[in-house]
Design an enzyme around this catalytic site. Structure first.
Site, PDB file in Angstrom:
ATOM      1  N   ARG A 120      40.748 -29.790   0.992  1.00  0.00           N
ATOM      2  CA  ARG A 120      40.085 -31.017   1.424  1.00  0.00           C
ATOM      3  C   ARG A 120      39.470 -31.688   0.201  1.00  0.00           C
ATOM      4  O   ARG A 120      38.910 -31.009  -0.671  1.00  0.00           O
ATOM      5  CB  ARG A 120      38.981 -30.726   2.446  1.00  0.00           C
ATOM      6  CG  ARG A 120      39.468 -30.395   3.845  1.00  0.00           C
ATOM      7  CD  ARG A 120      40.121 -31.581   4.553  1.00  0.00           C
ATOM      8  NE  ARG A 120      40.588 -31.242   5.889  1.00  0.00           N
ATOM      9  CZ  ARG A 120      41.818 -30.851   6.194  1.00  0.00           C
ATOM     10  NH1 ARG A 120      42.735 -30.742   5.255  1.00  0.00           N
ATOM     11  NH2 ARG A 120      42.161 -30.584   7.447  1.00  0.00           N
ATOM     12  N   GLU A 137      40.062 -40.366   0.903  1.00  0.00           N
ATOM     13  CA  GLU A 137      41.442 -40.630   1.348  1.00  0.00           C
ATOM     14  C   GLU A 137      41.527 -41.384   2.673  1.00  0.00           C
ATOM     15  O   GLU A 137      42.522 -42.048   2.972  1.00  0.00           O
ATOM     16  CB  GLU A 137      42.239 -39.321   1.463  1.00  0.00           C
ATOM     17  CG  GLU A 137      41.818 -38.418   2.612  1.00  0.00           C
ATOM     18  CD  GLU A 137      42.683 -37.167   2.716  1.00  0.00           C
ATOM     19  OE1 GLU A 137      42.847 -36.456   1.713  1.00  0.00           O
ATOM     20  OE2 GLU A 137      43.188 -36.886   3.827  1.00  0.00           O
ATOM     21  N   HIS A 166      48.304 -36.163   1.062  1.00  0.00           N
ATOM     22  CA  HIS A 166      48.074 -35.221   2.163  1.00  0.00           C
ATOM     23  C   HIS A 166      49.396 -34.862   2.867  1.00  0.00           C
ATOM     24  O   HIS A 166      49.509 -35.006   4.079  1.00  0.00           O
ATOM     25  CB  HIS A 166      47.063 -35.806   3.162  1.00  0.00           C
ATOM     26  CG  HIS A 166      46.265 -34.732   3.841  1.00  0.00           C
ATOM     27  ND1 HIS A 166      44.902 -34.823   4.031  1.00  0.00           N
ATOM     28  CD2 HIS A 166      46.623 -33.533   4.373  1.00  0.00           C
ATOM     29  CE1 HIS A 166      44.477 -33.739   4.663  1.00  0.00           C
ATOM     30  NE2 HIS A 166      45.503 -32.942   4.871  1.00  0.00           N
TER      31      HIS A 166
HETATM   32  P1  NAI Z   1      41.465 -19.898   6.652  1.00  0.00           P
HETATM   33  O1  NAI Z   1      40.320 -20.101   7.576  1.00  0.00           O
HETATM   34  O2  NAI Z   1      42.545 -18.941   7.039  1.00  0.00           O
HETATM   35  O3  NAI Z   1      40.914 -19.443   5.209  1.00  0.00           O
HETATM   36  C1  NAI Z   1      39.787 -19.967   4.602  1.00  0.00           C
HETATM   37  C2  NAI Z   1      39.170 -18.898   3.720  1.00  0.00           C
HETATM   38  O4  NAI Z   1      38.037 -19.473   3.074  1.00  0.00           O
HETATM   39  C3  NAI Z   1      38.681 -17.678   4.510  1.00  0.00           C
HETATM   40  O5  NAI Z   1      39.175 -16.495   3.922  1.00  0.00           O
HETATM   41  C4  NAI Z   1      37.162 -17.767   4.395  1.00  0.00           C
HETATM   42  O6  NAI Z   1      36.529 -16.489   4.358  1.00  0.00           O
HETATM   43  C5  NAI Z   1      36.992 -18.503   3.088  1.00  0.00           C
HETATM   44  N1  NAI Z   1      35.694 -19.162   2.977  1.00  0.00           N
HETATM   45  C6  NAI Z   1      35.030 -19.856   3.931  1.00  0.00           C
HETATM   46  N2  NAI Z   1      33.855 -20.296   3.440  1.00  0.00           N
HETATM   47  C7  NAI Z   1      33.788 -19.890   2.169  1.00  0.00           C
HETATM   48  C8  NAI Z   1      32.817 -20.030   1.137  1.00  0.00           C
HETATM   49  N3  NAI Z   1      31.681 -20.707   1.354  1.00  0.00           N
HETATM   50  N4  NAI Z   1      33.067 -19.488  -0.057  1.00  0.00           N
HETATM   51  C9  NAI Z   1      34.216 -18.802  -0.278  1.00  0.00           C
HETATM   52  N5  NAI Z   1      35.175 -18.618   0.655  1.00  0.00           N
HETATM   53  C10 NAI Z   1      34.959 -19.152   1.859  1.00  0.00           C
HETATM   54  O7  NAI Z   1      42.054 -21.339   6.365  1.00  0.00           O
HETATM   55  P2  NAI Z   1      43.529 -21.720   5.877  1.00  0.00           P
HETATM   56  O8  NAI Z   1      44.430 -21.814   7.052  1.00  0.00           O
HETATM   57  O9  NAI Z   1      43.914 -20.845   4.748  1.00  0.00           O
HETATM   58  O10 NAI Z   1      43.289 -23.227   5.373  1.00  0.00           O
HETATM   59  C11 NAI Z   1      42.442 -23.523   4.288  1.00  0.00           C
HETATM   60  C12 NAI Z   1      42.195 -25.016   4.258  1.00  0.00           C
HETATM   61  O11 NAI Z   1      43.399 -25.695   3.928  1.00  0.00           O
HETATM   62  C13 NAI Z   1      41.798 -25.644   5.611  1.00  0.00           C
HETATM   63  O12 NAI Z   1      40.405 -25.529   5.832  1.00  0.00           O
HETATM   64  C14 NAI Z   1      42.229 -27.065   5.476  1.00  0.00           C
HETATM   65  O13 NAI Z   1      41.126 -27.830   5.022  1.00  0.00           O
HETATM   66  C15 NAI Z   1      43.298 -27.029   4.387  1.00  0.00           C
HETATM   67  N6  NAI Z   1      44.601 -27.487   4.874  1.00  0.00           N
HETATM   68  C16 NAI Z   1      45.230 -28.518   4.200  1.00  0.00           C
HETATM   69  C17 NAI Z   1      46.463 -28.984   4.613  1.00  0.00           C
HETATM   70  C18 NAI Z   1      47.189 -30.083   3.896  1.00  0.00           C
HETATM   71  O14 NAI Z   1      48.168 -30.642   4.432  1.00  0.00           O
HETATM   72  N7  NAI Z   1      46.814 -30.446   2.682  1.00  0.00           N
HETATM   73  C19 NAI Z   1      47.100 -28.415   5.835  1.00  0.00           C
HETATM   74  C20 NAI Z   1      46.392 -27.312   6.416  1.00  0.00           C
HETATM   75  C21 NAI Z   1      45.170 -26.875   5.956  1.00  0.00           C
END
Ligand code: NAI
Length: 331
Positions: free
Chosen positions: A234, A263, A295
């Site tokens: 993000r 964005e 994106h």
């Molecule tokens: P997820 O929930 O599986 O993984 C997120 C990780 O971040 C978790 O392991 C969590 O423990 C960690 N985390 C949370 N807060 C934290 C902090 N304060 N400090 C350190 N680590 C922390 O999420 P996933 O599926 O891997 O997606 C990650 C991000 O990717 C989403 O939140 C979304 O914003 C973004 N995304 C972007 C897309 C795009 O098209 N560019 C598409 C899909 C997701």
């Protein structure tokens, strides 16, 4: 059941029309983004289907609730654009698609790295123009480089595996480490160690108050000189002004972003032949070592298929009173 579908693009319609049970669910597609000025388009809808840049703030949720909306179905994973407390206060459950294709996003992060490094986008244009010179196309071997992965959830861990495949050393940082990943030879470290030791840093944490501007003047200073920063998560994870400063000072060597703090209103739209009213983005795009995509990391056939099926399943489960783990818990 009536579904008001905001921010739709032709590809959304193509996928959803193909999979929806049209005897029981009617989708009204709206090109406009959901916000307080467009919320009334949803009059008569039971469900709102929204995407990453739709505004689901308290004000909008209150309007939707007054019109009888019963459920919000996000067709994305991130939910930083939703006021979950406001939704809970109105008894409106919010569902998302937590995992549609971590591979799609992780592979796009790799695409950004390879393009920035080996400059294939520039080579393509040069060669088409009859310019076969190699000058200023020098890259570096990924083999043996250190890659820092911030956030080792679904996407981060796939990305780590892909980079490990190139022969990179993998450093991880997460608030909730999954030590089983260390069995692959990866190592969890604190954030400053990761920034200090990595040649490439890739962001995969969600945007939340704790992680907002996690990349800022101070953390950028910790990074190796000439390092590469990749953000497919993000835009708000990066302080764009500070990052511009680091690029100008030649501290940061490369920046690859699929998401941008401002964005909203820009990405997913076509502004060809128009003046883009965003000086920061214009400046960013003027750097030869910056690559911006709009994106699109999620944008694969497999991901669209999964997004469509899961979103429709979420709506059906809600309608039929079945429990479903894709409901977002109120913080
Ligand atoms: P997820 O929930 O599986 O993984 C997120 C990780 O971040 C978790 O392991 C969590 O423990 C960690 N985390 C949370 N807060 C934290 C902090 N304060 N400090 C350190 N680590 C922390 O999420 P996933 O599926 O891997 O997606 C990650 C991000 O990717 C989403 O939140 C979304 O914003 C973004 N995304 C972007 C897309 C795009 O098209 N560019 C598409 C899909 C997701």
């Amino acid at each position: 059941m009536n579904i008001a579908f905001f921010s739709y693009k032709s590809y959304d319609k193509q996928w959803f029309d193909q999979h929806v049970d049209s005897d029981n669910y009617k989708i009204n597609y709206f090109r406009v983004k959901l916000d307080k000025s467009t919320a009334t388009y949803a009059r008569g809808a039971d469900v709102i289907c929204a995407f990453v840049n739709d505004d689901l703030s308290k004000e909008v949720i209150n309007i939707l609730s007054d019109m009888g909306v019963k459920m919000i179905a996000l067709r994305c994973a991130g939910f930083n654009n939703v006021d979950l407390d406001a939704a809970a206060a109105k008894g409106i459950p919010v569902y998302r698609v937590p995992e549609y294709s971590p591979h799609a996003v992780a592979e796009h992060a790799v695409a950004l790295i390879l393009t920035l490094n080996r400059k294939t986008h520039k080579a393509y244009n040069r060669v088409r123009d009859g310019n076969f010179s190699l000058s200023r196309l020098t890259g570096f071997n990924l083999y043996g480089k250190t890659v820092g992965v911030l956030g080792t959830g679904k996407i981060g861990r796939v990305f780590a595996d892909l980079m490990h495949g190139f022969g990179c050393r993998i450093l991880l940082y997460d608030k909730f480490p999954d030590t089983s990943l260390e069995e692959k030879g990866y190592r969890y470290v604190d954030l400053s160690t990761l920034l200090k030791e990595s040649d490439i840093v890739s962001l995969h944490v969600p945007l939340m108050p704790e992680t907002a501007h996690i990349i800022n003047r101070e953390t950028l200073k910790l990074m190796k000189d000439n390092a590469m920063l990749i953000n497919t998560s993000r835009g708000g994870l990066i302080n764009t002004e500070h990052t511009l400063e680091a690029l100008r000072n030649k501290k940061l060597g490369y920046l690859g972003i699929d998401v941008y703090e401002q964005e909203e209103g820009l990405f997913f739209h076509n502004f060809q032949e128009q003046i883009i009213d965003d000086n920061t983005l214009a400046l960013l795009m003027s750097f030869p070592n910056v690559l911006v995509t709009a994106h699109q990391a999620f944008f694969t056939q497999e991901a669209l298929d999964e997004i469509t099926k899961t979103t429709l399943q979420n709506i059906q489960d809600f309608n039929e009173g079945r429990s479903n783990e894709n409901i977002i818990d109120t913080p």
